[in-house]
Enzyme design. Structure first.
Site, short mmCIF file in Angstrom:
data_model
loop_
_atom_site.label_atom_id
_atom_site.label_comp_id
_atom_site.label_asym_id
_atom_site.label_seq_id
_atom_site.Cartn_x
_atom_site.Cartn_y
_atom_site.Cartn_z
N SER A 99 0.86 -1.17 0.00
CA SER A 99 0.00 0.00 0.00
C SER A 99 0.90 1.23 0.00
CB SER A 99 -0.90 -0.01 1.23
OG SER A 99 -1.90 0.98 1.09
N GLU A 100 0.54 2.23 -0.80
CA GLU A 100 1.53 3.28 -1.09
C GLU A 100 1.86 4.17 0.10
OE1 GLU A 100 -1.33 2.80 -2.73
OE2 GLU A 100 -2.29 4.69 -3.33
N ASN A 101 1.12 4.04 1.21
CA ASN A 101 1.54 4.78 2.40
C ASN A 101 2.68 4.08 3.12
OD1 ASN A 101 -0.31 2.73 3.18
ND2 ASN A 101 -0.66 3.75 5.14
N GLY A 102 3.16 2.98 2.56
CA GLY A 102 4.36 2.36 3.10
C GLY A 102 4.20 0.99 3.70
N SER A 114 8.48 4.04 -0.02
CA SER A 114 7.35 3.35 -0.64
C SER A 114 7.23 3.71 -2.11
CB SER A 114 6.06 3.69 0.11
OG SER A 114 4.97 3.08 -0.52
#
Lengths: 225, 223, 223, 225
Positions: free
Chosen positions: D47-50, D89
């Protein structure tokens, strides 16, 4: 006429390291400065291989080859230290988060250019390491070097002869006989060993210089070489 | 099928490495040299390699074995000088014009590798501006700072040393072992780590220093 | 003097913040919003701010209080839309032409901030090429990839939320709190972290997620 | 003529996610795909928030506001997960370390251009999030969308009308009636619901298409909407 020895030069540089700063010390004489900080100054020494908070060199029986500084010395960590990877370490350096770097040098010019990476040793391979990154990234760049080569030639020059490490970045030079600032007006001598005359200094320096308004003797306690 | 990146030996970890590969070798100052993997690459025999390694000839790294064995065409490094008084094998080859060398400031070296792994094809940096290492490079003044354009380095293989790996390839490094490892792993198509020990249980999320997403093979080699 | 970056209150942490400051605000999706510090900045009253925040109007962030209070001149973000059916305060101001907005792809947003903290004045990225968000930007094809030139973002103040700080300013984050915090701290002249708890003892080196070198002030605000 | 519902579309996309891959699922229908992976496929959802290794959504009594995904859902971590900062990320995303991203879309063109960020909702502010980064960075980009707008207009087009998210990147589209690949020759229909004729498909599609050599019915088990 003997000047300051390596430890004495490092001691003098150490006196100018302000409390609470982050400092990177180059290989050679500069790294000795960490032994000579005035009492009560709390400083983080950063080493470009990623150690933030280098402590004293490790005792022989505590040496750990995974815990080294940029000079491959086995070291300890100070309280509050951490370790990051090389990308993060140089981001810290390049990004202006190092207050001062103290680097060895071959030559320093009166416009702040300096040369410390390629001494044109015949046949030996080139080695730049992190010098260019430190010279460009640190907020202040100080150099430590003998005032003259072994052959007696000046190292403080109008223009560097050796390949440059970086342009217009050195602010202060600690030599074995003097402390010299680099300003818009060129070299400004702040301190000079008491037994060296200004005329002698002029003979040993390769560019014009002025004396600082508060020009004074360079006083260093005697230290073992 | 449950992910398991552990392989049985350093030799097995070299499977598929080809002549002409661009090979990253991590390690700095005695910490993090993947010497078991370097020797496996020597035994594997791939030739015409480009080595991307901080020091071409560090005394504690076995990189010089690859060079002495004639497997290396070019080295990209921040250091190409041995500590010994005479010439290292690398320096002799360099003097004889038998090996190529690209000297890169260490921070630019790290950043170019990171860029390779991070999908940044090129970047501007003030480092090296006005020096011999910027010769022939495009320059530009940005917000009053003179900069040099530097390009990403991507490669085929990365050799890392870490402390512990789990079966997902997550890594924990000891102290200053970490140095160039994470960046190199991200920039290489095939990333291999030698570790002191592997474990079945996942490393705790907050202890992982490099995600196994970047690691393809791990091999336990002991301390 | 022993380094100690702890300050007594969020208000004290805002000392010296000036009108016109470029302010980074960390946080994503409910994790890592520095809401105590944001409110302290509101109470402090600095005006003409440029906010650099992933979402201009996230419902779990108090960023909107700064906007509603008329302190914000411009927002740089990847999201400028509220979840509510009507218009958020930000969207109303945007519609009325009373606030500036620069919309940046989230990864470019993160990378530009990192660049600000890492001394990289500009970089090329393939992201946004050929889209409205690349309009007016310089482009170049590098190794066959069409890229856009993006510039670093640096700022005056960063507001972060973390879990624990030691007196050196070293930080540990809880889970996904970390998001933009480290990059923002590196890019700001003054970096402030609110944390659940501070401690005298140093955080263990291997647990530190952001070095205190990048942090100027920490304030304990509880859970 | 009802097509697949949201879960059924997500199910179909999930069948094409290969074992051992790293996958990013967009907000909306795509994220549902994680519930429908075939048994035995071991996948890391990024998930792109890390968050690297998103597990199932958190139970209400386990929800932790510090552990969220890019859609602000409170989630759990799978075995082997870790969490990185946003810079790392997106370095992972942009650097080609995500095997597949599955994104919602408004329009997809036969050259792979697509639009999914700016639907020109009157007055509402713009929101791009990480869509452009994912579309450019992931090794494969798949879109999930209704084949037609509510008004019946086609979303598969010769050229997108809405502002682009990225150029020439979508490889496969899962709609409520078909699975369509994007090739150098344009749209290639791989699967079509049995009760939709090719002529009906043509009427509902805004660009020419061919049928894949192994063209076959789109079969999905009935799932709750």
């Amino acid at each position: 006429m003997p000047g300051l020895n390596r430890n004495e030069m490092a001691w003098r540089a150490a006196q100018d390291i302000a409390d609470g700063t982050v400092v990177n010390l180059g290989i050679g004489i500069p790294v000795l400065a960490s032994d000579h900080l005035p009492a009560g100054r709390d400083v983080f020494f950063q080493s470009e291989n990623g150690v933030i908070g280098v402590g004293p060199a490790a005792a022989l029986d505590e040496a750990d080859s995974d815990l080294v500084d940029a000079g491959s010395r086995t070291v300890t960590l100070r309280s509050g230290a951490t370790i990051v990877d090389s990308t993060a370490s140089f981001a810290m350096i390049r990004g202006g988060h190092i207050d001062v770097t103290v680097l060895g040098a071959f030559e320093v010019a009166s416009n702040g250019d300096f040369a410390n990476w390629d001494s044109r040793i015949p046949d030996k391979g080139p080695l730049v390491g992190g010098a260019m990154d430190l010279a460009v990234g640190a907020r202040a760049v100080w150099a430590i070097m003998e005032h003259n080569t072994r052959a007696g030639a000046p190292r403080l020059l109008e223009r560097c002869a050796l390949p440059l490490t970086a342009v217009r970045c050195v602010r202060r030079v600690f030599t074995d006989i003097a402390v010299v600032d680099i300003t818009a007006a060129g070299f400004v001598v702040r301190e000079l060993l008491a037994d060296v005359s200004v005329d002698q200094l002029r003979a040993r320096t390769g560019a014009p210089f002025s004396l600082a308004p508060d020009f004074k003797p360079l006083l260093v306690p005697p230290l073992p070489a | 099928m449950a992910i398991d990146k552990r392989v049985a030996s350093a030799q097995a970890a070299m499977e598929g490495v080809r002549d002409g590969a661009v090979v990253f070798v991590s390690g700095f100052g005695g910490a993090g040299f993947a010497n078991v993997l370097i020797r496996a690459l020597r035994d594997h025999g791939a030739k015409e390699l480009t080595l991307v390694v901080n020091s071409a000839t560090h005394r504690l790294s076995l990189t010089h074995e690859l060079i002495a064995n004639g497997q290396v065409r070019k080295v990209i490094a921040s250091a190409g000088r041995g500590r010994e008084p005479g010439l290292s094998v690398f320096e002799q080859l360099l003097k004889d014009g038998k090996i190529e060398f690209e000297c890169v400031p260490q921070g630019t070296f790290a950043e170019r590798i990171r860029a390779g792994g991070a999908g940044i094809p090129a970047f501007y940096t003030p480092v090296a501006y006005g020096t011999d290492l910027a010769k022939g490079k495009e320059t530009r003044t940005i917000n009053g700072r003179d900069c040099v354009l530097e390009h990403a380095i991507s490669g085929d293989l990365a050799l890392l040393r870490a402390d512990i790996a789990d079966r997902f390839g997550n890594l924990v490094f000891r102290h200053a072992q970490v140095n160039f490892g994470p960046a190199m792993a991200t920039a290489a198509r095939l990333a291999v780590a030698e570790v002191r020990a592997t474990q079945d249980e996942p490393i705790a999320p907050e202890r992982v220093q490099l995600s196994g997403v970047f690691i393809d093979r791990v091999v336990a080699v002991g301390a």
